[in-house]
Design a protein around this motif. Structure first.
Motif, PDB file in Angstrom:
ATOM      1  N   ILE A   7     -82.423  92.406  50.632  1.00  9.41           N
ATOM      2  CA  ILE A   7     -81.715  91.207  50.174  1.00  9.41           C
ATOM      3  C   ILE A   7     -81.795  91.182  48.650  1.00  9.41           C
ATOM      4  CG2 ILE A   7     -81.654  88.680  50.170  1.00  9.41           C
ATOM      5  CD1 ILE A   7     -82.911  88.765  52.978  1.00  9.41           C
ATOM      6  N   ARG A   8     -80.638  91.232  48.031  1.00  8.72           N
ATOM      7  CA  ARG A   8     -80.584  91.178  46.567  1.00  8.72           C
ATOM      8  C   ARG A   8     -80.244  89.757  46.125  1.00  8.72           C
ATOM      9  NH1 ARG A   8     -80.146  96.084  43.724  1.00  8.72           N
ATOM     10  NH2 ARG A   8     -80.016  97.927  45.058  1.00  8.72           N
ATOM     11  N   SER A   9     -80.904  89.322  45.061  1.00  4.95           N
ATOM     12  CA  SER A   9     -80.636  87.978  44.546  1.00  4.95           C
ATOM     13  C   SER A   9     -81.017  87.919  43.070  1.00  4.95           C
ATOM     14  CB  SER A   9     -81.430  86.940  45.338  1.00  4.95           C
ATOM     15  OG  SER A   9     -82.821  87.162  45.168  1.00  4.95           O
ATOM     16  N   ARG A  11     -83.404  87.383  41.165  1.00  7.69           N
ATOM     17  CA  ARG A  11     -84.845  87.313  40.998  1.00  7.69           C
ATOM     18  C   ARG A  11     -85.247  88.380  39.989  1.00  7.69           C
ATOM     19  NH1 ARG A  11     -87.725  87.208  45.785  1.00  7.69           N
ATOM     20  NH2 ARG A  11     -89.497  88.126  44.753  1.00  7.69           N
ATOM     21  N   ILE A  25     -88.425  92.595  55.338  1.00  2.00           N
ATOM     22  CA  ILE A  25     -87.403  92.225  54.361  1.00  2.00           C
ATOM     23  C   ILE A  25     -87.900  92.580  52.968  1.00  2.00           C
ATOM     24  CG2 ILE A  25     -86.102  90.311  53.341  1.00  2.00           C
ATOM     25  CD1 ILE A  25     -86.443  88.846  56.057  1.00  2.00           C
ATOM     26  N   ARG A  27     -86.932  91.998  49.078  1.00  2.30           N
ATOM     27  CA  ARG A  27     -86.110  91.183  48.192  1.00  2.30           C
ATOM     28  C   ARG A  27     -86.140  91.843  46.815  1.00  2.30           C
ATOM     29  NH1 ARG A  27     -85.161  86.680  51.165  1.00  2.30           N
ATOM     30  NH2 ARG A  27     -86.690  86.225  52.777  1.00  2.30           N
TER      31      ARG A  27
END
Length: 182
Positions: A7-9, A11, A25, A27
């Motif tokens: 999951i890329r965001s 951050r 998961i 991140r």
């Protein structure tokens, strides 16, 4: 463990999580190169393995093999709202302290807390613990009304009310993660 979800965001750092439903998961920041992410996963492979096995074991040892439903949590919260305030009142008198608001809610990692303003928070999952352990958590939080730390004075105060508090504390350390299982 079948696959790892990415999951890329927005951050700044990488993080890995093994969820209760046995998903892994990762991140990552949006622009981080995949090569760097894979290197990180490789470095953490032992931790991922260990955490995954631990979570699997928890699932297998789950009472009745099911997760708590929102209805279960509501019932625990209702019971806690009935059970905890009279105990807080009784122990506050014993300790000679006051307090403001009592809040009961589902928490992921804490049994209770006490704010500087005297607001007390308790985890509804305490209703799954023995009654004397509930008393210990209440006394612990009320003692923070006199000592907002875990100094020797704080523990002496806890012991003055519950001479066997160490047994209750140990029970919570030994069985707390089972109670926290949702």
């Amino acid at each position: 463990m079948d696959k790892i979800e990415l999951i890329r965001s927005n951050r700044k750092s990488l993080a890995i999580e093994v969820t209760r439903d046995l998903r892994v998961i990762v991140r990552a920041p949006v622009k981080m190169p995949e090569k760097e992410i894979n290197r990180f996963i490789g470095e953490k492979a032992d931790w991922i393995d260990k955490s995954f096995r631990k979570m699997q074991e928890r699932q297998e040892n789950q009472p009745q093999g099911r997760l708590l439903t929102p209805q279960d949590i509501k019932l625990l919260t209702t019971r806690a709202k009935r059970v905890i305030p009279p105990k807080v009142d009784r122990y506050a008198k014993v300790l000679g302290v006051d307090y403001n608001r009592i809040t009961i809610r589902m928490q992921k990692s804490r049994w209770g807390s006490c704010s500087g303003q005297g607001n007390l928070n308790f985890n509804c999952l305490l209703m799954r613990a023995p009654d004397d352990v509930v008393d210990y958590v209440i006394v612990h939080e009320l003692c923070h009304r006199k000592e907002m730390n875990h100094s020797d004075r704080f523990w002496a105060l806890v012991e003055s009310v519950l001479p066997d508090y160490k047994e209750k504390r140990k029970w919570l350390k030994d069985h707390g993660s089972e109670l926290m299982q949702k």
